[in-house]
Scaffold this motif. Structure first.
Motif, PDB file in Angstrom:
ATOM      1  N   ALA A  21       0.828  -1.206   0.000  1.00 19.83           N
ATOM      2  CA  ALA A  21       0.000   0.000   0.000  1.00 19.83           C
ATOM      3  C   ALA A  21       0.863   1.257   0.000  1.00 19.83           C
ATOM      4  O   ALA A  21       1.808   1.371   0.768  1.00 19.83           O
ATOM      5  CB  ALA A  21      -0.916  -0.009   1.223  1.00 19.83           C
ATOM      6  N   GLN A  22       0.530   2.199  -0.871  1.00 20.13           N
ATOM      7  CA  GLN A  22       1.310   3.419  -0.971  1.00 20.13           C
ATOM      8  C   GLN A  22       0.463   4.551  -1.528  1.00 20.13           C
ATOM      9  O   GLN A  22      -0.567   4.333  -2.154  1.00 20.13           O
ATOM     10  CB  GLN A  22       2.532   3.209  -1.863  1.00 20.13           C
ATOM     11  N   TRP A  23       0.956   5.755  -1.285  1.00 20.64           N
ATOM     12  CA  TRP A  23       0.301   6.961  -1.776  1.00 20.64           C
ATOM     13  C   TRP A  23       1.050   7.512  -2.983  1.00 20.64           C
ATOM     14  O   TRP A  23       2.262   7.378  -3.096  1.00 20.64           O
ATOM     15  CB  TRP A  23       0.287   8.048  -0.701  1.00 20.64           C
ATOM     16  N   SER A  24       0.298   8.159  -3.860  1.00 19.36           N
ATOM     17  CA  SER A  24       0.890   8.945  -4.937  1.00 19.36           C
ATOM     18  C   SER A  24       0.041  10.200  -5.118  1.00 19.36           C
ATOM     19  O   SER A  24      -1.100  10.271  -4.653  1.00 19.36           O
ATOM     20  CB  SER A  24       0.972   8.150  -6.241  1.00 19.36           C
ATOM     21  N   ALA A  25       0.603  11.194  -5.776  1.00 21.03           N
ATOM     22  CA  ALA A  25      -0.098  12.453  -5.986  1.00 21.03           C
ATOM     23  C   ALA A  25       0.337  13.041  -7.316  1.00 21.03           C
ATOM     24  O   ALA A  25       1.303  12.584  -7.937  1.00 21.03           O
ATOM     25  CB  ALA A  25       0.196  13.429  -4.847  1.00 21.03           C
ATOM     26  N   PHE A  63      -4.048   0.117  -3.063  1.00 22.26           N
ATOM     27  CA  PHE A  63      -4.187  -1.045  -2.203  1.00 22.26           C
ATOM     28  C   PHE A  63      -3.312  -2.194  -2.691  1.00 22.26           C
ATOM     29  O   PHE A  63      -2.800  -2.987  -1.897  1.00 22.26           O
ATOM     30  CB  PHE A  63      -5.644  -1.495  -2.145  1.00 22.26           C
ATOM     31  N   ASN A  64      -3.188  -2.315  -3.998  1.00 21.24           N
ATOM     32  CA  ASN A  64      -2.348  -3.326  -4.635  1.00 21.24           C
ATOM     33  C   ASN A  64      -2.106  -2.835  -6.068  1.00 21.24           C
ATOM     34  O   ASN A  64      -2.573  -1.763  -6.446  1.00 21.24           O
ATOM     35  CB  ASN A  64      -3.007  -4.720  -4.591  1.00 21.24           C
ATOM     36  N   PRO A  65      -1.368  -3.582  -6.890  1.00 25.66           N
ATOM     37  CA  PRO A  65      -1.071  -3.074  -8.238  1.00 25.66           C
ATOM     38  C   PRO A  65      -2.298  -2.890  -9.124  1.00 25.66           C
ATOM     39  O   PRO A  65      -2.202  -2.236 -10.177  1.00 25.66           O
ATOM     40  CB  PRO A  65      -0.149  -4.163  -8.814  1.00 25.66           C
ATOM     41  N   TYR A  66      -3.443  -3.435  -8.714  1.00 23.82           N
ATOM     42  CA  TYR A  66      -4.600  -3.455  -9.613  1.00 23.82           C
ATOM     43  C   TYR A  66      -5.780  -2.620  -9.133  1.00 23.82           C
ATOM     44  O   TYR A  66      -6.715  -2.385  -9.890  1.00 23.82           O
ATOM     45  CB  TYR A  66      -5.063  -4.901  -9.828  1.00 23.82           C
ATOM     46  N   PHE A  67      -5.753  -2.170  -7.874  1.00 26.09           N
ATOM     47  CA  PHE A  67      -6.896  -1.430  -7.345  1.00 26.09           C
ATOM     48  C   PHE A  67      -6.421  -0.258  -6.492  1.00 26.09           C
ATOM     49  O   PHE A  67      -5.514  -0.394  -5.661  1.00 26.09           O
ATOM     50  CB  PHE A  67      -7.786  -2.335  -6.491  1.00 26.09           C
ATOM     51  N   SER A  68      -7.050   0.905  -6.714  1.00 27.86           N
ATOM     52  CA  SER A  68      -6.709   2.100  -5.945  1.00 27.86           C
ATOM     53  C   SER A  68      -7.925   3.011  -5.840  1.00 27.86           C
ATOM     54  O   SER A  68      -8.906   2.864  -6.584  1.00 27.86           O
ATOM     55  CB  SER A  68      -5.546   2.854  -6.599  1.00 27.86           C
ATOM     56  N   LEU A  69      -7.868   3.935  -4.900  1.00 28.47           N
ATOM     57  CA  LEU A  69      -8.865   4.994  -4.763  1.00 28.47           C
ATOM     58  C   LEU A  69      -8.191   6.329  -5.036  1.00 28.47           C
ATOM     59  O   LEU A  69      -7.064   6.560  -4.578  1.00 28.47           O
ATOM     60  CB  LEU A  69      -9.475   4.994  -3.357  1.00 28.47           C
ATOM     61  N   GLN A  70      -8.887   7.197  -5.777  1.00 25.14           N
ATOM     62  CA  GLN A  70      -8.305   8.480  -6.148  1.00 25.14           C
ATOM     63  C   GLN A  70      -9.283   9.608  -5.848  1.00 25.14           C
ATOM     64  O   GLN A  70     -10.434   9.574  -6.289  1.00 25.14           O
ATOM     65  CB  GLN A  70      -7.944   8.488  -7.635  1.00 25.14           C
ATOM     66  N   ALA A  71      -8.824  10.589  -5.085  1.00 26.09           N
ATOM     67  CA  ALA A  71      -9.607  11.793  -4.790  1.00 26.09           C
ATOM     68  C   ALA A  71      -8.969  12.969  -5.519  1.00 26.09           C
ATOM     69  O   ALA A  71      -7.735  13.068  -5.590  1.00 26.09           O
ATOM     70  CB  ALA A  71      -9.640  12.055  -3.292  1.00 26.09           C
ATOM     71  N   GLU A  72      -9.813  13.863  -6.060  1.00 28.35           N
ATOM     72  CA  GLU A  72      -9.309  14.974  -6.856  1.00 28.35           C
ATOM     73  C   GLU A  72      -9.959  16.289  -6.433  1.00 28.35           C
ATOM     74  O   GLU A  72     -11.075  16.305  -5.891  1.00 28.35           O
ATOM     75  CB  GLU A  72      -9.584  14.735  -8.342  1.00 28.35           C
ATOM     76  N   LEU A  73      -9.273  17.361  -6.711  1.00 24.95           N
ATOM     77  CA  LEU A  73      -9.801  18.709  -6.528  1.00 24.95           C
ATOM     78  C   LEU A  73      -9.600  19.426  -7.856  1.00 24.95           C
ATOM     79  O   LEU A  73      -8.467  19.749  -8.238  1.00 24.95           O
ATOM     80  CB  LEU A  73      -9.063  19.432  -5.400  1.00 24.95           C
ATOM     81  N   LEU A  74     -10.700  19.659  -8.592  1.00 22.09           N
ATOM     82  CA  LEU A  74     -10.621  20.143  -9.959  1.00 22.09           C
ATOM     83  C   LEU A  74     -11.447  21.410 -10.155  1.00 22.09           C
ATOM     84  O   LEU A  74     -12.507  21.569  -9.556  1.00 22.09           O
ATOM     85  CB  LEU A  74     -11.153  19.094 -10.948  1.00 22.09           C
ATOM     86  N   TYR A  75     -10.954  22.269 -11.030  1.00 19.20           N
ATOM     87  CA  TYR A  75     -11.777  23.327 -11.599  1.00 19.20           C
ATOM     88  C   TYR A  75     -12.318  22.808 -12.930  1.00 19.20           C
ATOM     89  O   TYR A  75     -11.564  22.223 -13.736  1.00 19.20           O
ATOM     90  CB  TYR A  75     -10.964  24.602 -11.832  1.00 19.20           C
ATOM     91  N   ALA A 112     -12.910   4.901  -7.814  1.00 14.59           N
ATOM     92  CA  ALA A 112     -12.231   3.609  -7.737  1.00 14.59           C
ATOM     93  C   ALA A 112     -11.580   3.351  -9.092  1.00 14.59           C
ATOM     94  O   ALA A 112     -12.208   3.544 -10.140  1.00 14.59           O
ATOM     95  CB  ALA A 112     -13.225   2.502  -7.407  1.00 14.59           C
ATOM     96  N   LYS A 113     -10.313   2.916  -9.069  1.00 11.67           N
ATOM     97  CA  LYS A 113      -9.579   2.666 -10.304  1.00 11.67           C
ATOM     98  C   LYS A 113      -9.121   1.213 -10.347  1.00 11.67           C
ATOM     99  O   LYS A 113      -8.516   0.721  -9.392  1.00 11.67           O
ATOM    100  CB  LYS A 113      -8.372   3.600 -10.425  1.00 11.67           C
ATOM    101  N   PHE A 114      -9.437   0.556 -11.445  1.00 10.25           N
ATOM    102  CA  PHE A 114      -9.049  -0.830 -11.661  1.00 10.25           C
ATOM    103  C   PHE A 114      -8.025  -0.841 -12.795  1.00 10.25           C
ATOM    104  O   PHE A 114      -8.367  -0.533 -13.936  1.00 10.25           O
ATOM    105  CB  PHE A 114     -10.266  -1.677 -12.004  1.00 10.25           C
ATOM    106  N   THR A 115      -6.782  -1.181 -12.485  1.00  9.69           N
ATOM    107  CA  THR A 115      -5.671  -1.018 -13.418  1.00  9.69           C
ATOM    108  C   THR A 115      -5.158  -2.364 -13.912  1.00  9.69           C
ATOM    109  O   THR A 115      -4.867  -3.267 -13.112  1.00  9.69           O
ATOM    110  CB  THR A 115      -4.521  -0.246 -12.753  1.00  9.69           C
TER     111      THR A 115
END
Length: 205
Positions: A21-25, A63-75, A112-115
């Motif tokens: 498990a790791q974070w990216s931005a 969470f693993n190489p195939y599933f992650s959650l992504q939150a965004e702040l967009l205009y 939710a992102k499925f990679t």
């Protein structure tokens, strides 16, 4: 015996799960093509897509190489256009003119992102938008706010799409926003319909 095996598997999951498990931005910028879903009886309207910009920042938890959650702040700039529209209102000449509605939002998607191992991914989740500003242009003139009715401050939408993430951190997203809330507080229908594409870059934290 089965209970012991299941318990052992759960323990192993909790022990080894944090190892990946790791974070990216990162950040992104792109273009929108937007219109609205007109209420019943509005199918004959000569509506055109309105082009706009989007951009902002995101944080992603893997969470693993195939599933992650992504939150965004967009205009995001949404809206719609009508060709040769007759606006029946006091002090406005009742002659056909083009009408352009611009809606500026601060958007917060949670996806939710499925990679796949190739870098291709599928994206799905809710998005909430907070209206920052709106504008009505009829013909060559910007019209007063009261012509637009009561302001709808919040927009709720499901979002789905696909993307690609390269090994060097570059990414490309293509999404569709299906608005559930009318852009006018006192009028039914008029939900946002937006295609948007973004190019971005992400890095691990």
């Amino acid at each position: 015996m089965n209970i012991r095996k299941s318990l052992f598997s759960v323990i192993l999951l909790f022990l080894f799960f944090p190892l990946y498990a790791q974070w990216s931005a990162g950040g992104k910028v792109g273009l929108n093509g937007s219109t609205v879903h007109f209420p019943d009886g509005g199918a004959e309207l000569d509506s055109k897509y309105c082009m706009g910009l989007n951009g902002g920042f995101f944080a992603q938890y893997h969470f693993n190489p195939y599933f992650s959650l992504q939150a965004e702040l967009l205009y995001m700039k949404n809206g719609y256009k009508l060709k040769d529209w007759i606006y029946e209102y006091e002090n406005i000449d009742e002659v056909p003119s083009d009408m352009d509605i611009a809606l500026h939002y601060l958007e917060i998607p949670l996806l939710a992102k499925f990679t796949h191992k190739t870098g291709l991914d599928l994206q799905l989740g809710p998005q909430i938008g907070f209206l920052l500003k709106r504008r009505l242009r009829y013909g060559e003139e910007v019209q007063p706010q009261e012509l637009m009715g009561k302001k709808q401050p919040i927009d709720f939408s499901p979002v789905f799409g696909a993307g690609y993430e390269a090994n060097n951190g570059l990414l490309l997203d293509f999404r569709y926003l299906l608005g559930l809330t009318s852009v006018y507080k006192d009028v039914a229908g008029f939900q946002n319909r937006t295609f948007y594409i973004s190019l971005g870059y992400k890095f691990d934290l």
